[in-house]
Design an enzyme around this catalytic site. Structure first.
Site, mmCIF file in Angstrom:
data_model
loop_
_atom_site.group_PDB
_atom_site.id
_atom_site.type_symbol
_atom_site.label_atom_id
_atom_site.label_comp_id
_atom_site.label_asym_id
_atom_site.label_seq_id
_atom_site.Cartn_x
_atom_site.Cartn_y
_atom_site.Cartn_z
ATOM 1 N N LYS A 229 43.705 36.301 40.068
ATOM 2 C CA LYS A 229 44.461 37.133 39.112
ATOM 3 C C LYS A 229 45.114 38.329 39.792
ATOM 4 O O LYS A 229 46.187 38.761 39.384
ATOM 5 C CB LYS A 229 43.561 37.581 37.954
ATOM 6 C CG LYS A 229 43.181 36.413 37.067
ATOM 7 C CD LYS A 229 42.799 36.829 35.666
ATOM 8 C CE LYS A 229 42.684 35.577 34.795
ATOM 9 N NZ LYS A 229 42.257 35.839 33.449
ATOM 10 N N LYS B 248 44.261 24.632 36.828
ATOM 11 C CA LYS B 248 43.637 24.433 35.514
ATOM 12 C C LYS B 248 44.606 24.789 34.386
ATOM 13 O O LYS B 248 45.490 25.632 34.558
ATOM 14 C CB LYS B 248 42.329 25.217 35.401
ATOM 15 C CG LYS B 248 42.474 26.694 35.192
ATOM 16 C CD LYS B 248 41.164 27.316 34.680
ATOM 17 C CE LYS B 248 41.461 28.760 34.288
ATOM 18 N NZ LYS B 248 40.529 29.356 33.380
ATOM 19 N N LYS C 146 45.989 29.793 29.626
ATOM 20 C CA LYS C 146 46.808 30.499 28.639
ATOM 21 C C LYS C 146 47.973 31.204 29.302
ATOM 22 O O LYS C 146 49.032 31.360 28.724
ATOM 23 C CB LYS C 146 45.991 31.573 27.928
ATOM 24 C CG LYS C 146 44.793 31.097 27.181
ATOM 25 C CD LYS C 146 44.300 32.251 26.314
ATOM 26 C CE LYS C 146 42.802 32.203 26.116
ATOM 27 N NZ LYS C 146 42.067 32.928 27.175
#
Ligand code: AQP
Length: 333
Positions: free
Chosen positions: A112, A195, A198
Site C-alpha cells: 500500500k 488479488k 476494492k
C-alpha cells in the site's frame, strides 16, 4: 462460548472476494460463536477517504453483512469508531510491546505504501497493531478472514503472546485464524496474479456485490483466460492462474470442491464454462444485492441496528480494557 471478531474496511466496492473469503464464512459460523462483525472505519482512514463517502460505505458494509445472512439479533454489527477510544487506547498499550522489526515485515504496508514509502502515514504502518487491538479487546478466540490477512493475524498472536509474557499473566487468548472454503484468495478477473481488491482502479477486475445481472455476465465474459480446455484434475491448473481462479470461484459459489467442478467441465472450453459461471454468480449474488438495496433505503433502521450493537460491544470491551490497564499499572481512580 468461543468468540469471533472480524471486520471489513468501508472503502467502497465490496466484492466477491470479500464475500467468499470472509462474510460467507461468518454466516456459517454465527450460531456457534459469539460474534462481533465490525465496519473498521478507523482502518479505512489509513488511506485518504472522502468523509461523506466513508459514512455511506459504512452503512453499505453493514447492509452487506445483513443481506448476506448475518442475523443482527444474534451478532453485533457495529462501526469501529463507535468504540474508537477503547480501540485506540489498547492500540497504544500494545504498541509499547511491538518491535519495529515485526512491523517492517508486513507485506500489506509495503504494497500500500508503494514507492512513496517516506510519505506513507504512521497509521498505515501501525495498521496491524490496531487490528490486533480490535481482536484482543473482545478476547476473540477465532478470526475468520481471507488468506491476505494471515500475516496480520500471526502478528496479533505474537503481540498477545508478548503482552502475556511481559506481564506474566495468561490474559489475552491467542486468536486462531479461520481461513476457510474453496476461495480464500479470489484473484482479479483481469490478472490472475493479483488479488481481487476494492482499490483496483479497474472495475472490470472485480464483481461488486452491487453489480446487476448484466454487469456480472459481462465481466465474466471479458475475464482473462487461456486458450486451453479445462482438465479433469485440479493439479493440472498449476501455471494457469486465471483458469484456477474461475474454477475456484465456481467451486466456492456452488459449495463444491474444484475436483467436483472439473468432473463436470473437463474437456470443455471457457465458451461453455463462463456462461455457467455467470448464471451461478447471478443466482447467488442477486438476492444479496436486492436485500442490500432494500436495507439501504431505510438508513434510520440500519443506524438503530448499528447503534444497539455498539452498546453490546462496549459492554464486552470496557471491562477487558479496564483489566488491561490494571495489569499495565495505570492508576484507575
Ligand atoms: N480477494 C480476496 N479474496 C478473499 N478474501 C478477501 N478479502 C479481501 N479481498 C479478498 C477478505 O475480506 C475481508 C475484508 O477485507 P478488508 O476490506 O478489510 O480489506 P482488504 O483485505 O484490504 O480488502 P481489499 O478488497 O483488498 O480492500 P482495499 O483494496 O481497500 O485494500 C478480509 O477478511 C479479507 O481477508
Amino acid at each position: 462460548m468461543n468468540r469471533i471478531f472480524s471486520g471489513m474496511q468501508p472503502t467502497g466496492n465490496l466484492h466477491l472476494g470479500n464475500y467468499l473469503g470472509a462474510v460467507r464464512n461468518w454466516v456459517a459460523m454465527q450460531h456457534d460463536y459469539e460474534c462481533f462483525f465490525c465496519m473498521v472505519d478507523m482502518h479505512a482512514i489509513t488511506m485518504p477517504q472522502d468523509p461523506a463517502e466513508l459514512r455511506r460505505s459504512t452503512r453499505e458494509v453493514a447492509a452487506a453483512y445483513i443481506a448476506s445472512g448475518i442475523d443482527p439479533d444474534v451478532c453485533s454489527i457495529f462501526h469501529q469508531s463507535a468504540l474508537g477510544g477503547e480501540h485506540a487506547e489498547l492500540t497504544w498499550i500494545l504498541s509499547s510491546l511491538t518491535p519495529l522489526g515485526w512491523l517492517n515485515r508486513m507485506t500489506q504496508f509495503k504494497e500500500k505504501a508503494g514507492k512513496k514509502r517516506e510519505n506513507a502515514g504512521l497509521a498505515l504502518y501501525s495498521y496491524p497493531v490496531l487490528m490486533a487491538a480490535d481482536i484482543l479487546l473482545y478476547h476473540a478466540t477465532h478470526v475468520p478472514v481471507g488468506e491476505d490477512q494471515k500475516q496480520h493475524l500471526e502478528l496479533a498472536r505474537d503481540i498477545a503472546g508478548a503482552f502475556n509474557r511481559h506481564y506474566d499473566i495468561e490474559f489475552f487468548p491467542l486468536p486462531e485464524p479461520q481461513i476457510l472454503g474453496e476461495a480464500t484468495r479470489v484473484m482479479s478477473l483481469r490478472d490472475g496474479s493479483s488479488k481481487m481488491s476494492k482499490s483496483d482502479p479497474s472495475d472490470q477486475s472485480r464483481i461488486n456485490l452491487t453489480d446487476d445481472a448484466d454487469t456480472i455476465a459481462q465481466k465474466i465474459k471479458r475475464a482473462k483466460t487461456d486458450p486451453e480446455l479445462l482438465p479433469d484434475d485440479p493439479a493440472a491448473l498449476d501455471g494457469r492462474p486465471e483458469a484456477a481462479n474461475l474454477v475456484g470461484i465456481y467451486a466456492a459459489l456452488s459449495d463444491q470442491t474444484a475436483a467436483q467442478v472439473l468432473a463436470d467441465f473437463a474437456g470443455k472450453g471457457f465458451g461453455q464454462f463462463k456462461p455457467a459461471l455467470s448464471d451461478l454468480a447471478v443466482s447467488v449474488l442477486s438476492p444479496i444485492s436486492e436485500n442490500m438495496r432494500r436495507l439501504l433505503n431505510d438508513p434510520a433502521e440500519l443506524d438503530r441496528i448499528i447503534g444497539g450493537s455498539a452498546e453490546r460491544a462496549r459492554s464486552v470491551a470496557a471491562p477487558i480494557l479496564h483489566k488491561t490497564k490494571d495489569i499495565v499499572g495505570f492508576l484507575q481512580v
